[in-house]
Design an enzyme around this catalytic site. Sequence first.
Site, PDB file in Angstrom:
ATOM      1  N   CYS A  60      51.995 -14.176  -2.020  1.00  0.00           N
ATOM      2  CA  CYS A  60      50.630 -14.605  -1.654  1.00  0.00           C
ATOM      3  C   CYS A  60      49.917 -15.342  -2.785  1.00  0.00           C
ATOM      4  CB  CYS A  60      49.817 -13.401  -1.204  1.00  0.00           C
ATOM      5  SG  CYS A  60      50.580 -12.593   0.199  1.00  0.00           S
ATOM      6  N   HIS A  83      42.459 -15.268  -1.206  1.00  0.00           N
ATOM      7  CA  HIS A  83      43.622 -15.049  -0.344  1.00  0.00           C
ATOM      8  C   HIS A  83      43.186 -14.216   0.860  1.00  0.00           C
ATOM      9  CE1 HIS A  83      47.486 -14.135   1.180  1.00  0.00           C
ATOM     10  NE2 HIS A  83      47.468 -12.871   0.808  1.00  0.00           N
ATOM     11  N   ASN A  91      47.301 -13.458   7.813  1.00  0.00           N
ATOM     12  CA  ASN A  91      47.786 -13.699   6.458  1.00  0.00           C
ATOM     13  C   ASN A  91      49.000 -14.631   6.525  1.00  0.00           C
ATOM     14  OD1 ASN A  91      48.886 -13.567   3.896  1.00  0.00           O
ATOM     15  ND2 ASN A  91      48.720 -11.348   3.715  1.00  0.00           N
TER      16      ASN A  91
HETATM   17  O1  UT7 Z   1      48.963 -10.443   1.203  1.00  0.00           O
HETATM   18  C1  UT7 Z   1      49.716  -9.749   0.258  1.00  0.00           C
HETATM   19  C2  UT7 Z   1      49.089  -8.513  -0.175  1.00  0.00           C
HETATM   20  N1  UT7 Z   1      48.912  -7.617   0.928  1.00  0.00           N
HETATM   21  C3  UT7 Z   1      47.766  -6.995   1.062  1.00  0.00           C
HETATM   22  O2  UT7 Z   1      46.855  -7.236   0.317  1.00  0.00           O
HETATM   23  C4  UT7 Z   1      47.668  -5.930   2.134  1.00  0.00           C
HETATM   24  C5  UT7 Z   1      47.016  -4.706   1.564  1.00  0.00           C
HETATM   25  N2  UT7 Z   1      46.949  -3.604   2.505  1.00  0.00           N
HETATM   26  C6  UT7 Z   1      46.133  -3.622   3.584  1.00  0.00           C
HETATM   27  O3  UT7 Z   1      45.484  -4.605   3.860  1.00  0.00           O
HETATM   28  C7  UT7 Z   1      46.002  -2.371   4.380  1.00  0.00           C
HETATM   29  O4  UT7 Z   1      46.618  -1.297   3.684  1.00  0.00           O
HETATM   30  C8  UT7 Z   1      46.619  -2.450   5.802  1.00  0.00           C
HETATM   31  C9  UT7 Z   1      45.777  -3.370   6.658  1.00  0.00           C
HETATM   32  C10 UT7 Z   1      48.054  -2.966   5.709  1.00  0.00           C
HETATM   33  C11 UT7 Z   1      46.613  -1.059   6.452  1.00  0.00           C
HETATM   34  O5  UT7 Z   1      45.286  -0.533   6.464  1.00  0.00           O
HETATM   35  P1  UT7 Z   1      44.995   0.927   5.903  1.00  0.00           P
HETATM   36  O6  UT7 Z   1      43.563   1.171   6.133  1.00  0.00           O
HETATM   37  O7  UT7 Z   1      45.493   0.994   4.495  1.00  0.00           O
HETATM   38  O8  UT7 Z   1      45.853   1.825   6.866  1.00  0.00           O
HETATM   39  P2  UT7 Z   1      46.996   2.871   6.496  1.00  0.00           P
HETATM   40  O9  UT7 Z   1      48.240   2.164   6.106  1.00  0.00           O
HETATM   41  O10 UT7 Z   1      46.443   3.905   5.566  1.00  0.00           O
HETATM   42  O11 UT7 Z   1      47.207   3.545   7.895  1.00  0.00           O
HETATM   43  C12 UT7 Z   1      46.172   4.321   8.531  1.00  0.00           C
HETATM   44  C13 UT7 Z   1      46.676   4.780   9.880  1.00  0.00           C
HETATM   45  C14 UT7 Z   1      48.068   5.416   9.813  1.00  0.00           C
HETATM   46  O12 UT7 Z   1      48.097   6.483  10.737  1.00  0.00           O
HETATM   47  P3  UT7 Z   1      47.903   8.010  10.235  1.00  0.00           P
HETATM   48  O13 UT7 Z   1      49.000   8.240   9.247  1.00  0.00           O
HETATM   49  O14 UT7 Z   1      46.553   8.046   9.617  1.00  0.00           O
HETATM   50  O15 UT7 Z   1      48.035   8.773  11.505  1.00  0.00           O
HETATM   51  C15 UT7 Z   1      48.973   4.326  10.281  1.00  0.00           C
HETATM   52  O16 UT7 Z   1      50.157   4.819  10.880  1.00  0.00           O
HETATM   53  O17 UT7 Z   1      46.804   3.659  10.759  1.00  0.00           O
HETATM   54  C16 UT7 Z   1      48.114   3.644  11.314  1.00  0.00           C
HETATM   55  N3  UT7 Z   1      48.488   2.249  11.537  1.00  0.00           N
HETATM   56  C17 UT7 Z   1      48.158   1.590  12.673  1.00  0.00           C
HETATM   57  N4  UT7 Z   1      47.501   1.962  13.774  1.00  0.00           N
HETATM   58  C18 UT7 Z   1      47.325   1.069  14.743  1.00  0.00           C
HETATM   59  C19 UT7 Z   1      49.156   1.412  10.735  1.00  0.00           C
HETATM   60  N5  UT7 Z   1      49.271   0.199  11.300  1.00  0.00           N
HETATM   61  C20 UT7 Z   1      48.668   0.292  12.507  1.00  0.00           C
HETATM   62  C21 UT7 Z   1      48.461  -0.617  13.557  1.00  0.00           C
HETATM   63  N6  UT7 Z   1      47.776  -0.193  14.649  1.00  0.00           N
HETATM   64  N7  UT7 Z   1      48.875  -1.898  13.507  1.00  0.00           N
END
Ligand code: UT7
Length: 329
Positions: free
Chosen positions: A114, A254, A284
């Site tokens: 990225c 980004h 993204n």
């Molecule tokens: O571009 C390169 C660099 N990349 C980034 O900067 C990305 C950085 N990370 C993020 O933007 C975020 O971490 C994400 C958008 C990828 C995820 O958001 P989050 O708030 O960190 O969610 P999480 O991974 O902590 O997941 C929270 C919950 C989980 O369920 P439990 O364990 O709380 O029951 C996940 O399984 O959300 C669940 N989950 C989803 N639910 C519905 C994960 N993906 C999804 C989804 N739809 N697509």
Amino acid sequence: MKKIHAAITGVNGYVPEDILSNDDLAKMVDTSDEWITTRTGIKERRIMRNGASSDIALEAVKGLLNKTNTNPLDVELVILATVTPDYPFPSTANVLCDKAGMTNAWGYDLIAACSGFIYALSTGAQFIETGRYKKVVVVGVDKMTSILDYQDRTTCVIFGDGGGAVLLEPNEEGLGVQDFILRSDGAGRHYLVQPAGGSLNPASVETVENRMHYVKQEGKQVFKFAVTNMAEVSAEIMEKNQLTAEDIAWLVPHQANLRIIDATADRMGITKDKVMINIQKYGNTTAGTLPLCLWDYEAQLKKGDNIILSAFGGGFTWGAVYLKWAYNS
Ligand code: UT7
């Protein structure tokens, strides 16, 4: 002799026509428009059904050469940032030069995920500043759908296809790239990675069966590093160049997550109206996000505007570029 700066003298982008909405994705994996919108800010993304990264780059570059009245034969160097090259080799820059008729240019691909565009922009600027070249094309492009696992809801909702290109030319009025700070930390390589297809894990039945050719991301870990480092490096480049929030016309962040963008703007003391945002339309696009932002906002940019581009991505890689916009469109 006056100092030569590398100025962006044109920008152009391209995204495929096909749209994949959050509701479309909710029919494919266990997700919802509400989750994707609140966690990331993304509403839809573009999907390329046929073609490769070089085809996205070609559309962007054809338009760029056209709007800047540049003869493809006058381009001397092409630096193309991508993590989704057409092939492991030859480079996509080579393919692009052939397709776009830039047959006097040499070029290469640059992998910085990225942060690819700011790495490539800073690198390309050196060839202009030294006086070596007069026309350098810098491309940021990714066909992320080529490495997305549509069974993995944690990644397939985030990424999309697209890219853009800028032309760099010498400027002796003090406009163009002023400064950059670029960083990397390979200890972060496991958190955002395409595990197979390289020399560590060459393609095999096993790598395919284990879905190792797709993007894997530990989102929470990447978020933690992204939110701090992107904000810190953006504040650092301001301080280094004695810039206050009032001095800055635009932040070009980004587009990975609206929450990371907000944290970066807050740390810089910049209000939302000065932040380029198009994540809702394209998601993204990895190396494509920054030139796509410049393209979308080009009509609002004015000669002399102070602009900070900043990014964080796989590697880890991150950094910021400070430039003065060189033209009114
Ligand atoms: O571009 C390169 C660099 N990349 C980034 O900067 C990305 C950085 N990370 C993020 O933007 C975020 O971490 C994400 C958008 C990828 C995820 O958001 P989050 O708030 O960190 O969610 P999480 O991974 O902590 O997941 C929270 C919950 C989980 O369920 P439990 O364990 O709380 O029951 C996940 O399984 O959300 C669940 N989950 C989803 N639910 C519905 C994960 N993906 C999804 C989804 N739809 N697509």
